[in-house]
Design a protein around this motif. Sequence first.
Motif, PDB file in Angstrom:
ATOM      1  N   TYR A 195      -9.891   4.848   5.214  1.00 56.01           N
ATOM      2  CA  TYR A 195      -9.560   4.933   6.647  1.00 56.01           C
ATOM      3  C   TYR A 195      -8.748   3.688   6.967  1.00 56.01           C
ATOM      4  O   TYR A 195      -9.281   2.579   7.102  1.00 56.01           O
ATOM      5  CB  TYR A 195     -10.826   4.994   7.495  1.00 56.01           C
ATOM      6  CG  TYR A 195     -10.540   5.314   8.947  1.00 56.01           C
ATOM      7  CD1 TYR A 195     -10.139   6.594   9.328  1.00 56.01           C
ATOM      8  CD2 TYR A 195     -10.667   4.345   9.936  1.00 56.01           C
ATOM      9  CE1 TYR A 195      -9.865   6.901  10.655  1.00 56.01           C
ATOM     10  CE2 TYR A 195     -10.402   4.644  11.266  1.00 56.01           C
ATOM     11  CZ  TYR A 195     -10.002   5.919  11.615  1.00 56.01           C
ATOM     12  OH  TYR A 195      -9.734   6.232  12.932  1.00 56.01           O
ATOM     13  N   LEU A 196      -7.441   3.877   7.032  1.00 53.88           N
ATOM     14  CA  LEU A 196      -6.515   2.765   7.175  1.00 53.88           C
ATOM     15  C   LEU A 196      -5.632   2.990   8.388  1.00 53.88           C
ATOM     16  O   LEU A 196      -5.011   4.059   8.531  1.00 53.88           O
ATOM     17  CB  LEU A 196      -5.642   2.647   5.918  1.00 53.88           C
ATOM     18  CG  LEU A 196      -6.394   2.525   4.577  1.00 53.88           C
ATOM     19  CD1 LEU A 196      -5.419   2.620   3.415  1.00 53.88           C
ATOM     20  CD2 LEU A 196      -7.184   1.223   4.527  1.00 53.88           C
ATOM     21  N   ASN A 197      -5.582   1.995   9.262  1.00 52.63           N
ATOM     22  CA  ASN A 197      -4.764   2.068  10.477  1.00 52.63           C
ATOM     23  C   ASN A 197      -5.026   3.350  11.262  1.00 52.63           C
ATOM     24  O   ASN A 197      -4.105   4.053  11.696  1.00 52.63           O
ATOM     25  CB  ASN A 197      -3.274   1.950  10.124  1.00 52.63           C
ATOM     26  CG  ASN A 197      -2.950   0.617   9.469  1.00 52.63           C
ATOM     27  OD1 ASN A 197      -3.437  -0.430   9.907  1.00 52.63           O
ATOM     28  ND2 ASN A 197      -2.147   0.655   8.416  1.00 52.63           N
ATOM     29  N   GLN A 198      -6.309   3.694  11.367  1.00 50.37           N
ATOM     30  CA  GLN A 198      -6.786   4.842  12.132  1.00 50.37           C
ATOM     31  C   GLN A 198      -6.342   6.183  11.543  1.00 50.37           C
ATOM     32  O   GLN A 198      -6.275   7.193  12.238  1.00 50.37           O
ATOM     33  CB  GLN A 198      -6.346   4.752  13.598  1.00 50.37           C
ATOM     34  CG  GLN A 198      -6.965   3.552  14.330  1.00 50.37           C
ATOM     35  CD  GLN A 198      -6.654   3.553  15.799  1.00 50.37           C
ATOM     36  OE1 GLN A 198      -5.508   3.705  16.193  1.00 50.37           O
ATOM     37  NE2 GLN A 198      -7.686   3.394  16.626  1.00 50.37           N
ATOM     38  N   LYS A 199      -6.085   6.201  10.244  1.00 49.56           N
ATOM     39  CA  LYS A 199      -5.734   7.434   9.561  1.00 49.56           C
ATOM     40  C   LYS A 199      -6.644   7.611   8.351  1.00 49.56           C
ATOM     41  O   LYS A 199      -6.931   6.648   7.626  1.00 49.56           O
ATOM     42  CB  LYS A 199      -4.266   7.429   9.117  1.00 49.56           C
ATOM     43  CG  LYS A 199      -3.279   7.422  10.277  1.00 49.56           C
ATOM     44  CD  LYS A 199      -1.838   7.439   9.793  1.00 49.56           C
ATOM     45  CE  LYS A 199      -0.859   7.428  10.972  1.00 49.56           C
ATOM     46  NZ  LYS A 199       0.562   7.422  10.510  1.00 49.56           N
ATOM     47  N   LEU A 200      -7.089   8.863   8.148  1.00 51.27           N
ATOM     48  CA  LEU A 200      -8.008   9.181   7.062  1.00 51.27           C
ATOM     49  C   LEU A 200      -7.234   9.698   5.854  1.00 51.27           C
ATOM     50  O   LEU A 200      -6.359  10.562   5.981  1.00 51.27           O
ATOM     51  CB  LEU A 200      -9.024  10.240   7.526  1.00 51.27           C
ATOM     52  CG  LEU A 200     -10.019  10.750   6.484  1.00 51.27           C
ATOM     53  CD1 LEU A 200     -10.949   9.621   6.035  1.00 51.27           C
ATOM     54  CD2 LEU A 200     -10.823  11.916   7.046  1.00 51.27           C
ATOM     55  N   TYR A 201      -7.571   9.176   4.668  1.00 46.58           N
ATOM     56  CA  TYR A 201      -6.971   9.611   3.422  1.00 46.58           C
ATOM     57  C   TYR A 201      -8.084  10.028   2.459  1.00 46.58           C
ATOM     58  O   TYR A 201      -9.086   9.326   2.301  1.00 46.58           O
ATOM     59  CB  TYR A 201      -6.152   8.485   2.778  1.00 46.58           C
ATOM     60  CG  TYR A 201      -4.988   8.002   3.624  1.00 46.58           C
ATOM     61  CD1 TYR A 201      -3.701   8.476   3.407  1.00 46.58           C
ATOM     62  CD2 TYR A 201      -5.184   7.053   4.628  1.00 46.58           C
ATOM     63  CE1 TYR A 201      -2.627   8.036   4.169  1.00 46.58           C
ATOM     64  CE2 TYR A 201      -4.129   6.609   5.410  1.00 46.58           C
ATOM     65  CZ  TYR A 201      -2.848   7.098   5.174  1.00 46.58           C
ATOM     66  OH  TYR A 201      -1.800   6.665   5.941  1.00 46.58           O
ATOM     67  N   ILE A 202      -7.886  11.170   1.799  1.00 46.14           N
ATOM     68  CA  ILE A 202      -8.823  11.644   0.787  1.00 46.14           C
ATOM     69  C   ILE A 202      -8.075  11.736  -0.531  1.00 46.14           C
ATOM     70  O   ILE A 202      -7.092  12.487  -0.645  1.00 46.14           O
ATOM     71  CB  ILE A 202      -9.409  13.033   1.150  1.00 46.14           C
ATOM     72  CG1 ILE A 202     -10.015  13.019   2.562  1.00 46.14           C
ATOM     73  CG2 ILE A 202     -10.449  13.457   0.112  1.00 46.14           C
ATOM     74  CD1 ILE A 202     -11.213  12.120   2.717  1.00 46.14           C
ATOM     75  N   ASN A 203      -8.519  10.942  -1.501  1.00 44.55           N
ATOM     76  CA  ASN A 203      -7.876  10.914  -2.825  1.00 44.55           C
ATOM     77  C   ASN A 203      -6.372  10.657  -2.709  1.00 44.55           C
ATOM     78  O   ASN A 203      -5.547  11.290  -3.384  1.00 44.55           O
ATOM     79  CB  ASN A 203      -8.148  12.224  -3.570  1.00 44.55           C
ATOM     80  CG  ASN A 203      -9.632  12.440  -3.821  1.00 44.55           C
ATOM     81  OD1 ASN A 203     -10.360  11.493  -4.107  1.00 44.55           O
ATOM     82  ND2 ASN A 203     -10.082  13.670  -3.694  1.00 44.55           N
ATOM     83  N   GLY A 204      -6.034   9.733  -1.821  1.00 41.02           N
ATOM     84  CA  GLY A 204      -4.645   9.312  -1.658  1.00 41.02           C
ATOM     85  C   GLY A 204      -3.812  10.181  -0.750  1.00 41.02           C
ATOM     86  O   GLY A 204      -2.663   9.828  -0.444  1.00 41.02           O
TER      87      GLY A 204
END
Length: 321
Positions: A195-204
């Motif tokens: 969870y980076l800069n209010q964005k969710l990433y799953i497996n990149g």
Amino acid sequence: MTALTGLLYAVLIAYVGGWLAGQWTANFALLLFLLTSVTGLYWLAERFYFKPSRERAAQQLLASDAQRREALAAQGIKRVDGDVESARQEILRQPWWLDWTAGLFPVILVVFLLRSFLVEPFKIPSGSMVPTLRVGDLILVNKFHYGIRLPVLNKKVISNHEVQRGDVMVFRYPPNPSVDYIKRVVGVPGDEVAYLNQKLYINGKPAEVQPKGDFYDDDAMQYRPHFAEKLGAVDHEILVDPTRMLPPSARSAYAFRENCSYSMQGVTCKVPAGHYFMMGDNRDNSEDSRFWGFVPDENIVGKAFFVWMNFGNLKRIGAFH
């Protein structure tokens, strides 16, 4: 038995009273198990000892009355005073301490079985799952969706569905397992969640999101950016709060802490085997796995699936994702 039953009720009232007054945290599953066990023992005692004893005493009363009437009849006395039937009913009457123990056992047993193996009610205590769930929502939790677990011990004995990304799950809060939490599953074993800069990433890969305009948050009394998000096969809604772009930090050591790295942009974690990464839909107003770590499989309570009541807004009733 009267004194013992009175003592047991006094202990129960004190325990529940202290719980409601906030003096201690109660384990409701354990309390219900103990109530079922104690009332079950009373029920067995009533079924196989106390009730047969009363019936024998009543039968002896009738036999004694019959003998007395025969003896009087032999002496030519045909009319005999005495209401033996009311006395028999009094002998057969269940005493209060059995009425309030053995008599309650069937009801308590049904509640125990329903709550342990089928569904459990849960009240939403905070706004961490807004907009999906609101404060005051009374929801139902499917206890068998992920498998059958032993009451109190919470040990899985029969497997069912696997936990999926996007599930709304109730679980025992890892830092304090006596407290139940509800969040959304965003990472399953083996996933890398960021969870980076209010964005969710799953497996990149970034999670699929579509803007939905602004959402008025009743609790915060302000508008917030509102998005539709897709995790796995589940479409749901989330909120972000641009005014709270603060990097999360671990509040204490937790199991597999080495799997997570924190930065000014957010947090990245590798989900270990047998664990899950949980987040609230109100992304920047939720204390979740970003702060206290992963949820182990043994902490799972069940899958939340239905709002059965909200006394402040009846339109809230219905299924949710």
